[in-house]
Design a protein around this motif. Structure first.
Motif, mmCIF file in Angstrom:
data_model
loop_
_atom_site.group_PDB
_atom_site.id
_atom_site.type_symbol
_atom_site.label_atom_id
_atom_site.label_comp_id
_atom_site.label_asym_id
_atom_site.label_seq_id
_atom_site.Cartn_x
_atom_site.Cartn_y
_atom_site.Cartn_z
ATOM 1 N N ALA A 5 -72.240 -18.006 -62.253
ATOM 2 C CA ALA A 5 -72.239 -16.586 -62.660
ATOM 3 C C ALA A 5 -73.117 -16.379 -63.900
ATOM 4 C CB ALA A 5 -70.817 -16.114 -62.916
ATOM 5 N N ILE A 6 -73.051 -17.313 -64.831
ATOM 6 C CA ILE A 6 -73.886 -17.223 -66.037
ATOM 7 C C ILE A 6 -75.360 -17.347 -65.656
ATOM 8 C CG2 ILE A 6 -74.464 -18.343 -68.232
ATOM 9 C CD1 ILE A 6 -71.447 -19.231 -68.305
ATOM 10 N N GLN A 7 -75.660 -18.249 -64.729
ATOM 11 C CA GLN A 7 -77.043 -18.405 -64.274
ATOM 12 C C GLN A 7 -77.544 -17.120 -63.615
ATOM 13 O OE1 GLN A 7 -76.899 -21.921 -61.795
ATOM 14 N NE2 GLN A 7 -76.917 -23.291 -63.553
ATOM 15 N N GLU A 8 -76.706 -16.502 -62.782
ATOM 16 C CA GLU A 8 -77.080 -15.234 -62.142
ATOM 17 C C GLU A 8 -77.332 -14.146 -63.184
ATOM 18 O OE1 GLU A 8 -77.911 -14.330 -59.014
ATOM 19 O OE2 GLU A 8 -77.757 -16.467 -58.553
ATOM 20 N N GLU A 9 -76.492 -14.131 -64.218
ATOM 21 C CA GLU A 9 -76.650 -13.163 -65.310
ATOM 22 C C GLU A 9 -78.012 -13.360 -65.989
ATOM 23 O OE1 GLU A 9 -72.867 -12.022 -67.751
ATOM 24 O OE2 GLU A 9 -74.040 -13.441 -68.973
ATOM 25 N N LEU A 10 -78.378 -14.607 -66.238
ATOM 26 C CA LEU A 10 -79.670 -14.908 -66.860
ATOM 27 C C LEU A 10 -80.833 -14.511 -65.948
ATOM 28 C CD1 LEU A 10 -78.807 -18.272 -68.573
ATOM 29 C CD2 LEU A 10 -79.864 -16.319 -69.729
ATOM 30 N N ILE A 11 -80.700 -14.781 -64.663
ATOM 31 C CA ILE A 11 -81.743 -14.388 -63.700
ATOM 32 C C ILE A 11 -81.936 -12.874 -63.747
ATOM 33 C CG2 ILE A 11 -82.290 -14.216 -61.225
ATOM 34 C CD1 ILE A 11 -80.871 -17.026 -60.953
ATOM 35 N N ASP A 12 -80.828 -12.129 -63.759
ATOM 36 C CA ASP A 12 -80.901 -10.663 -63.835
ATOM 37 C C ASP A 12 -81.563 -10.216 -65.139
ATOM 38 O OD1 ASP A 12 -79.655 -10.487 -61.389
ATOM 39 O OD2 ASP A 12 -77.678 -9.972 -62.219
ATOM 40 N N ARG A 86 -75.795 -21.571 -73.330
ATOM 41 C CA ARG A 86 -75.075 -20.455 -72.703
ATOM 42 C C ARG A 86 -74.577 -20.839 -71.315
ATOM 43 N NH1 ARG A 86 -77.825 -14.604 -71.932
ATOM 44 N NH2 ARG A 86 -76.544 -13.902 -70.200
ATOM 45 N N VAL A 87 -75.386 -21.577 -70.571
ATOM 46 C CA VAL A 87 -75.026 -21.982 -69.205
ATOM 47 C C VAL A 87 -73.955 -23.071 -69.203
ATOM 48 C CG1 VAL A 87 -75.899 -23.120 -67.118
ATOM 49 C CG2 VAL A 87 -77.229 -21.292 -68.183
ATOM 50 N N PHE A 88 -74.134 -24.098 -70.023
ATOM 51 C CA PHE A 88 -73.293 -25.292 -69.906
ATOM 52 C C PHE A 88 -72.093 -25.353 -70.851
ATOM 53 C CE2 PHE A 88 -77.405 -27.240 -68.343
ATOM 54 C CZ PHE A 88 -77.016 -27.269 -67.025
ATOM 55 N N SER A 89 -72.179 -24.752 -72.025
ATOM 56 C CA SER A 89 -71.112 -24.890 -73.009
ATOM 57 C C SER A 89 -69.822 -24.225 -72.529
ATOM 58 C CB SER A 89 -71.550 -24.285 -74.344
ATOM 59 O OG SER A 89 -70.804 -24.834 -75.405
ATOM 60 N N ASN A 90 -68.705 -24.806 -72.920
ATOM 61 C CA ASN A 90 -67.367 -24.297 -72.582
ATOM 62 C C ASN A 90 -67.017 -24.436 -71.100
ATOM 63 O OD1 ASN A 90 -66.495 -23.418 -75.246
ATOM 64 N ND2 ASN A 90 -68.186 -21.973 -75.079
ATOM 65 N N HIS A 91 -67.549 -25.483 -70.491
ATOM 66 C CA HIS A 91 -67.189 -25.823 -69.114
ATOM 67 C C HIS A 91 -66.715 -27.269 -69.088
ATOM 68 C CE1 HIS A 91 -68.571 -22.121 -67.246
ATOM 69 N NE2 HIS A 91 -69.581 -22.160 -68.082
ATOM 70 N N ASN A 100 -75.974 -27.087 -60.550
ATOM 71 C CA ASN A 100 -77.331 -26.913 -60.061
ATOM 72 C C ASN A 100 -78.139 -26.207 -61.152
ATOM 73 O OD1 ASN A 100 -79.594 -25.684 -58.695
ATOM 74 N ND2 ASN A 100 -78.507 -26.040 -56.784
ATOM 75 N N THR A 101 -79.388 -26.566 -61.310
ATOM 76 C CA THR A 101 -80.216 -25.916 -62.344
ATOM 77 C C THR A 101 -81.406 -25.169 -61.732
ATOM 78 O OG1 THR A 101 -81.392 -28.003 -62.699
ATOM 79 C CG2 THR A 101 -79.558 -27.515 -64.195
ATOM 80 N N ASP A 102 -81.264 -24.724 -60.495
ATOM 81 C CA ASP A 102 -82.342 -23.986 -59.840
ATOM 82 C C ASP A 102 -82.692 -22.686 -60.553
ATOM 83 O OD1 ASP A 102 -82.540 -25.927 -57.938
ATOM 84 O OD2 ASP A 102 -81.499 -24.810 -56.362
ATOM 85 N N PHE A 103 -81.756 -22.150 -61.343
ATOM 86 C CA PHE A 103 -82.019 -20.901 -62.050
ATOM 87 C C PHE A 103 -83.242 -21.027 -62.954
ATOM 88 C CE2 PHE A 103 -79.985 -23.010 -65.532
ATOM 89 C CZ PHE A 103 -80.391 -22.357 -66.689
#
Length: 141
Positions: A5-12, A86-91, A100-103
């Motif tokens: 979801a964070i990756q999608e947010e960044l893509i947007d 932003r993508v990886f922290s707190n997971h 996956n890092t396709d973003f």
């Protein structure tokens, strides 16, 4: 929020910009918003190997989640590491390790960085995943 979801947010967010100068400015702003890392953490063992500029990456486990902090001596690089934090922290370590890092390709980051910065980006992702794998192994002991 999931890593995906964070990756999608960044893509947007990146798709809102028309050209790469605007995207670079956005990355610089993201880097400026990165919380300052404690100076005591800017040690040789925290430096990411393979980066043209200096990038210090610190990780710790809090409540079963990996928390990353970082800094860089270059503003674009600081923006790149801010995106990754932003993508990886707190997971959980497992979520980070299998993420996956396709973003990165979707937003065009790798192709718009110099070869040395692109290598640095790959090194940052690799180091974050290595920390996650190490924490995962510790939790299973």
């Amino acid at each position: 929020m999931t890593i995906e979801a964070i990756q999608e947010e960044l893509i947007d967010e990146f798709s809102m910009f028309d050209d790469w100068m605007q995207k670079y400015e956005y990355m610089i702003d993201l880097g400026k918003s990165l919380p300052l890392i404690d100076e005591s953490l800017k040690t040789g063992d925290k430096l990411i190997k393979g980066c043209q500029s200096k990038v210090w990456l610190h990780s710790e486990i809090k409540d079963g989640k990996v928390v990353f902090t970082a800094d860089s001596d270059a503003i674009i690089t600081k923006g790149i590491v801010a995106i990754l934090i932003r993508v990886f922290s707190n997971h959980s370590p497992e979520e980070i390790a299998k993420a996956n890092t396709d973003f990165i390709d979707t937003i065009g980051l790798k192709e718009h960085l110099s070869p040395t910065r692109a290598n640095g980006l790959v090194s940052m992702v690799k180091q974050m995943k290595l920390y996650a794998i190490a924490y995962s192994a510790q939790q299973k002991q």
